[in-house]
Write a protein that holds these residues in place. Sequence first.
Motif, short mmCIF file in Angstrom:
data_model
loop_
_atom_site.label_atom_id
_atom_site.label_comp_id
_atom_site.label_asym_id
_atom_site.label_seq_id
_atom_site.Cartn_x
_atom_site.Cartn_y
_atom_site.Cartn_z
N VAL A 33 89.22 19.27 -38.43
CA VAL A 33 88.11 19.93 -39.10
C VAL A 33 87.02 20.16 -38.06
O VAL A 33 86.80 19.31 -37.20
CB VAL A 33 87.56 19.10 -40.29
CG1 VAL A 33 88.52 19.10 -41.44
CG2 VAL A 33 87.21 17.69 -39.85
N ILE A 45 84.09 20.17 -46.42
CA ILE A 45 85.28 19.44 -46.86
C ILE A 45 85.05 18.85 -48.24
O ILE A 45 83.91 18.57 -48.62
CB ILE A 45 85.65 18.30 -45.87
CG1 ILE A 45 84.45 17.36 -45.63
CG2 ILE A 45 86.15 18.89 -44.55
CD1 ILE A 45 84.73 16.19 -44.71
N VAL A 97 88.94 12.13 -47.19
CA VAL A 97 88.88 13.59 -47.08
C VAL A 97 90.18 14.16 -47.64
O VAL A 97 91.28 13.73 -47.26
CB VAL A 97 88.69 14.03 -45.61
CG1 VAL A 97 88.63 15.54 -45.51
CG2 VAL A 97 87.41 13.39 -45.04
N ARG A 107 89.63 20.97 -46.71
CA ARG A 107 88.48 21.66 -46.15
C ARG A 107 88.30 23.00 -46.86
O ARG A 107 89.08 23.36 -47.72
CB ARG A 107 88.65 21.85 -44.64
CG ARG A 107 89.87 22.63 -44.21
CD ARG A 107 89.86 22.84 -42.70
NE ARG A 107 91.07 23.52 -42.26
CZ ARG A 107 92.08 22.88 -41.67
NH1 ARG A 107 92.01 21.59 -41.47
NH2 ARG A 107 93.15 23.56 -41.28
#
Length: 231
Positions: free
Chosen positions: A148, A154, A222, A225
Amino acid sequence: MQYAAEATSHPAFVTRVTELMKVREISATKLAQLLEESESTVKNMLYKGTSCTRERLVQLARVLETTVEYLATGSDTTKVDDSVSLMVQSPEQLAFTLGILVKEPPAIVVESVLRTLPMPLRLLSEYGLTPESTRAVLVNTDALKSVVSRNDIILVDISQKTLHEGVYLISIRDSVVLRQVSPVITGFALTSTNPNILGTTVPIDPETGFPKNADTRVIAKVVCRMSLSAL
């Protein structure tokens, strides 16, 4: 339309008001005059957490040339559909709102970044996310540049408080880091794609599944994105 708790909080409301005041070059004194309110009333609303009445909210929207919807929720749309509006935060802002960081970080200053991110509930469900646990975060580091990039947005899952294989936001000694996480014998290895950032290992308590060190806390995992490529 559903909204994340941070988007409808008083601090988020004040942030939107003060940002619009700066754009329109309106001081607190001038705002009080335009609202026909006392200066102390306006300053209490901006700086001391005094709630905003419905009537004052309508007046604020008129004076600041925006909508009640935007001031109250951060959303620029009034369309009601099966979606959630997520306020875009920095990693540090997210950690602060979750009570992990004690000191409030500065607001995001990148003008090109979306303030809110409308997300269809169907899409969240495809990623195993719920509106209650999903947050939108602006990447402000080059630690995982090949994964990323800086200024990517994200989606993270704040319900994920134990480490597994993946990418995580982690608080270490009052700092927030974005790292790839992999299991090792003693716990989990935190690595970066940036050669200037050294890796480290987080020991895990086998009974609780949480980091042994009290100054290390998992903020969120996470999930994807802005391009919606799974991580």
